[in-house]
Design an enzyme around this catalytic site. Structure first.
Site, short mmCIF file in Angstrom:
data_model
loop_
_atom_site.label_atom_id
_atom_site.label_comp_id
_atom_site.label_asym_id
_atom_site.label_seq_id
_atom_site.Cartn_x
_atom_site.Cartn_y
_atom_site.Cartn_z
N LYS A 1 59.47 32.01 -46.10
CA LYS A 1 59.21 30.66 -45.58
C LYS A 1 60.51 30.03 -45.11
O LYS A 1 61.52 30.09 -45.79
CB LYS A 1 58.59 29.78 -46.69
CG LYS A 1 57.13 30.10 -46.98
CD LYS A 1 56.63 29.16 -48.06
CE LYS A 1 55.19 29.46 -48.39
NZ LYS A 1 54.25 29.09 -47.34
N ASP B 1 50.67 35.01 -61.68
CA ASP B 1 50.35 34.76 -60.27
C ASP B 1 51.45 33.96 -59.57
O ASP B 1 51.77 34.25 -58.41
CB ASP B 1 49.01 33.99 -60.19
CG ASP B 1 48.49 33.91 -58.77
OD1 ASP B 1 48.58 34.92 -58.05
OD2 ASP B 1 48.00 32.84 -58.37
N ASP C 1 57.83 39.03 -51.53
CA ASP C 1 57.32 37.77 -52.06
C ASP C 1 57.34 36.85 -50.84
O ASP C 1 58.41 36.41 -50.43
CB ASP C 1 58.21 37.24 -53.18
CG ASP C 1 57.68 35.92 -53.72
OD1 ASP C 1 56.83 35.29 -53.05
OD2 ASP C 1 58.12 35.50 -54.80
N HIS C 2 56.18 36.58 -50.28
CA HIS C 2 56.17 35.90 -48.98
C HIS C 2 56.81 34.51 -49.03
O HIS C 2 57.19 33.96 -48.01
CB HIS C 2 54.75 35.81 -48.42
CG HIS C 2 53.89 34.81 -49.11
ND1 HIS C 2 53.14 35.12 -50.21
CD2 HIS C 2 53.68 33.50 -48.87
CE1 HIS C 2 52.51 34.04 -50.61
NE2 HIS C 2 52.81 33.04 -49.83
N GLU D 1 49.05 23.32 -56.94
CA GLU D 1 47.97 23.59 -55.99
C GLU D 1 46.79 22.70 -56.33
O GLU D 1 46.47 22.52 -57.51
CB GLU D 1 47.54 25.05 -56.08
CG GLU D 1 48.63 26.03 -55.68
CD GLU D 1 48.18 27.48 -55.85
OE1 GLU D 1 47.91 28.12 -54.85
OE2 GLU D 1 48.10 27.93 -57.00
N HIS E 1 57.02 33.28 -57.46
CA HIS E 1 57.44 32.12 -56.66
C HIS E 1 58.36 31.17 -57.45
O HIS E 1 59.40 30.74 -56.96
CB HIS E 1 56.23 31.32 -56.18
CG HIS E 1 55.27 32.11 -55.33
ND1 HIS E 1 55.65 33.22 -54.64
CD2 HIS E 1 53.96 31.92 -55.06
CE1 HIS E 1 54.61 33.70 -53.98
NE2 HIS E 1 53.57 32.93 -54.22
#
Lengths: 513, 350
Positions: A208, A261, A203-204, A242, A266
């Site tokens: 971070k 999504d 999970d990018h 977003e 996240h």
């Protein structure tokens, strides 16, 4: 004259004082889906920047795998273009790229073609022989999710996943399944070939810098942890907003929606990090054990009361008129896919009992913002005249993930003058103002961690399945409800009115990030 | 990242209280709008000081160059900066101070840092530390950056070291063995003991990093215990401090496991300056090995391993050519004593 040591060395003394405890072992990274967007935009630029900064070992090699008509030279040229276009560091150092490119090769094959895996095995043998990679492999699934199981199965059957010496690891991109059942099936398929220690679910968000900084903020500062609990915290709001729509991802988004999504991964990752207990150390299992405990402690959700979904209609965002979701490309005109979800959660443990956590995510909201915001309880007694303090807002601690990474603390202060009047002011820490250096891309950190065998910032099997369990419960609740009155919020607003009503029932309001 | 730099104000003072008052004005943004609420808010969100930085310059022409470095440094290390120019030789006693604020905008947020230039002639030049002390922001570390060869034997040097938590020098700036020895003495003295940072040491990070990587490779750690020699090639300009430090580093590291490494220093005429090649020779069960790092034109390092008569895959990596402010930034983020550096310095002198 040099003297020989009598006992064998157990550590590299030349490493003392250097940032990384060690360099990854020489390895070959096999990228399935090597001609795709993810490889070009993220993976290859990340590998180039790791090479540039000397983090990759000698002999590091990449074998691209895709069913695309490319020669090896064309594939290298494609990768060179990608690095040129997407590397965060510019200009690209030609000599460093050339050195990396010498270890790049390409195997064309359909992912289900068993004979192709024979050619892949031969290529891996060549790389081991010529570049000293010693059987160490990273299998990176940069493909569409439907190929994950197929590739894993073929890797198992062909013996590539277990052959010879060296370690073998597999990296799985999100989405990891689309519900609990499919996630369990995928876990089972992967476990038939790889052990849990070999699996790295990306999970990018966890790569971070600012997400990791939340952990530092909480566990390296003694002043916050004592008040990080139900006694002092009124509630927590976690937002991933977003301003963009679904861009060209209509086909995918129709099957996913905001719940799958963003919420499943996240938002729940941010929740876990905000609510977890301090791990005894920062190793993979200690951190993930604490995160899973949070997910296990989530009070059963009443979907009718605790969840609001929304879908944007046409509107204005940032001065531009934008279409509604149902008018987007590859979206059904009658689609009931949610582009917004707000959830009220409670965590049943001693730290958080009865403290609500409000989570929301949406597309086409007025601005882009990811943050964890904590509202503290009001002081039990104010010794000032009521008129002096009625405008006072509570203390907020906000940890901003993006943009304007940093933290803010809202506090009360006296307005200068002969009478006692108070006003709320912000104390801001801007990550950029104190460390105005470019952060590495999340993929650089995660790829390096995988090569070092450190899974701390990757999702574990039970973590993923817990998250899907929660999503399934919400989906089941929605399935038993009548069709939602979509669209129910205009693009450029903060979501449907029901989301406001949900939090206002509790006497609270959403923050404007 | 949007950045904008600018000088807000520059005024001249001679009295420490006036300087302090002006610094407060600058620090809290009272110049814009004469203390308006908006100006105060803008200033309040702009504070991100991480240190006090004292730079000592030896002449007026150097002042401009040092100021430019500090401007660029403020991007990564917003600090209160005092630049001291002490000129002992002038006859008349004189003290001038100039206070200015540097502003930059990052992502819509204004960040302001303050700078004081103290220019002293005659007797006041010997006592600049007494003027610098009250101008420091409390509770922030004090970094003393002394470009060039410090005046080790002056009271000003001792006084400033007493103020400082860290002394940063650049041994590449003409340091000879006697200077290196004095530096080590400063690091080890009991009184006025500042930790030492060296920009030259920071330049060696890439060399150390890549040399260490050789022995991370499977099977190579055993060879580390079998080192029997190191050759270091340096440029022809006669400055050897960098090569000595690199040699001191490997010697000091190996000494921790009881191995004394013979060092050989040689001149490489094809380069004018700095370390050019670093060769490590080992024995092993499968024959001798040579691990080599070679500087290439264009700031790159070529790494090669020769095992017996077999060459392993070479690799080219970046050899960072860091600007002074970047090297300073590295030194400023190191906490406490850099024991490795001090051990390397010690070993370099043995």
């Amino acid at each position: 004259m040099a003297q020989a040591v009598t006992t064998p060395l157990t550590q590299n003394v030349l490493r003392d004082g250097l940032i990384l405890p060690r360099t990854p072992d020489p390895a070959a990274m096999v990228i399935f889906g090597a001609s795709g967007d993810l490889t070009a935009r993220k993976l290859m630029p990340a590998l180039y920047n790791l090479a540039l900064n000397r983090y990759l070992p000698s002999g590091f090699s990449v074998i691209g795998v895709a069913d695309t008509a490319l020669s090896e030279d064309e594939f290298r040229a494609h990768m060179a273009d990608a690095v040129q276009k997407f590397s965060r560091t510019q200009p690209v150092d030609r000599a460093v790229w050339q050195s990396l490119a010498e270890g790049i090769s390409f195997v064309r094959m359909p992912f289900d073609d068993e004979s192709g895996y024979g050619r892949l095995a031969a290529e891996l043998d060549r790389v081991d022989r010529e570049r000293g990679t010693n059987g160490n492999r990273v299998f990176y699934m940069a493909t569409a999710p439907q190929f994950f199981s197929v590739i894993i199965d073929r890797l198992g059957n062909s013996g590539i996943a277990k052959a010879g010496e060296g370690w073998k690891r597999v990296v799985i991109e999100k989405p990891f399944g689309n519900d609990l059942k499919s996630a369990q099936a995928l876990n089972k398929a992967i476990h038939s070939v790889f052990t849990e220690q070999q699996i790295f679910r990306i999970d990018h968000y966890l790569g971070k810098e600012t997400v990791q900084n939340v952990l530092v903020f909480r566990f390296a500062n003694g002043i916050f942890e004592p008040i990080w609990n139900r006694r002092y915290v009124d509630h927590v709001q976690i937002t991933v907003a977003e301003d963009i729509g679904i861009e060209r991802r209509g086909k995918y988004y129709e099957t996913a929606g905001a719940l799958r999504d963003i919420f499943q991964n996240h938002l729940l990752q941010l929740l876990s990090i905000a609510a977890m207990e301090a791990p005894p150390n920062f190793d993979a299992d200690s951190v993930r054990d604490e995160k899973v405990k949070v997910l296990k402690s989530i009070h059963p959700i009443d979907v009718g009361k605790d969840v609001v979904r929304g879908q944007y209609g046409p509107g204005w965002v940032g001065g531009q008129q934008v279409p509604g979701y149902r008018q987007e490309m590859n979206v059904m005109p009658t689609s009931n896919t949610e582009t917004f979800v707000a959830v009220r959660l409670k965590i049943d443990n001693w730290r958080w009992a009865d403290t609500p956590f409000y989570l929301r995510t949406g597309k086409r909201l007025p601005s882009r913002a990811s943050e964890i915001a904590i509202q503290f309880k009001n002081p039990p007694h104010l010794p000032f005249a009521k008129t002096a303090v009625e405008e006072l807002t509570p203390n907020w601690l906000v940890m901003r993930i993006q943009p304007h990474e940093g933290a803010s603390l809202k506090i009360a202060a006296k307005i200068p003058g002969p009478v006692m009047r108070l006003r709320t002011v912000n104390m801001d820490f801007f990550y950029g103002s104190s460390f105005m250096v470019e952060s590495p891309d999340a993929y650089e950190r995660l790829v390096l961690d995988c090569m070092l065998g450190d899974a701390t910032l990757f999702a574990r099997e039970d973590e993923v399945e817990r998250a899907w369990g929660l999503v399934d419960r919400i989906e089941a609740g929605w399935a038993s409800q009548p069709a939602p009155p979509f669209p129910n919020y205009d693009a450029g607003t903060w979501g449907p009115a029901d989301a406001d009503a949900m939090i206002e029932q509790d006497g609270r309001r959403w923050r404007r990030p | 990242m949007i950045q904008n730099h600018g000088e807000l104000s520059a005024r001249t003072f001679v009295d420490v209280h006036a300087i302090q008052e002006e610094l407060d004005q600058v620090r809290w943004g009272l110049h814009d709008g004469a203390g308006s609420e908006a100006a105060q808010h803008a200033a309040a969100e702009a504070r991100a000081s991480v240190s006090n930085l004292i730079a000592v310059v030896s002449n007026e022409p150097e002042l401009g160059a040092i100021s430019s470095v500090l401007d660029r440094l403020s991007v990564t290390n917003p600090s209160r900066t005092l630049i001291l120019l002490a000129q002992h030789t002038r006859a008349a006693d004189k003290l001038e101070a100039q206070v200015s604020a540097q502003e930059r905008t990052e992502s819509g947020h204004r960040v302001t840092t303050e700078r004081v230039v103290l220019h002293a002639h005659g007797e006041p030049a010997r006592h600049l530390a007494s003027l610098a002390a009250p101008l420091l922001i409390s509770d922030l570390p004090v970094i003393l950056w002394w470009p060039g060869r410090p005046q080790f034997d002056t009271p000003l040097f001792d006084d400033l070291c007493e103020l400082a938590d860290r002394l940063v020098v650049d041994t590449d700036d003409g340091f000879d063995d006697a200077d290196l020895a004095r530096l080590l003495k400063v690091a080890r003295r009991k009184k006025a003991q500042a930790s030492i940072g060296d920009l030259n040491w920071a330049r060696l990070i890439a060399w150390r990093h890549v040399a260490a990587q050789f022995f991370d490779m499977p099977g190579m750690l055993a060879r580390l215990a079998q080192i029997h020699g190191v050759s270091i090639f340096h440029g022809s300009d006669g400055l050897t401090a960098q090569a000595r430090l690199l040699g001191g580093w490997i010697r000091s590291r190996m000494a921790t496991i009881g191995i004394d490494v013979p060092l050989e220093f040689r001149v490489d005429e094809s380069f004018e300056h700095g370390v050019c090649q670093f060769l490590i020779y080992t024995r092993g069960d499968d024959g001798p090995a040579r691990f080599s790092l070679s500087r290439l034109r264009g700031n790159r390092l070529l790494t090669q391993i020769r095992l017996g008569d077999q060459d392993l895959a070479p690799r080219t990596v970046r050899l960072d050519s860091r600007a002074t402010e970047e090297l300073l930034s590295i030194e400023l983020t190191l906490p406490g004593h850099d024991v490795l550096f001090e051990q390397a310095l010690d070993a370099a002198l043995r």
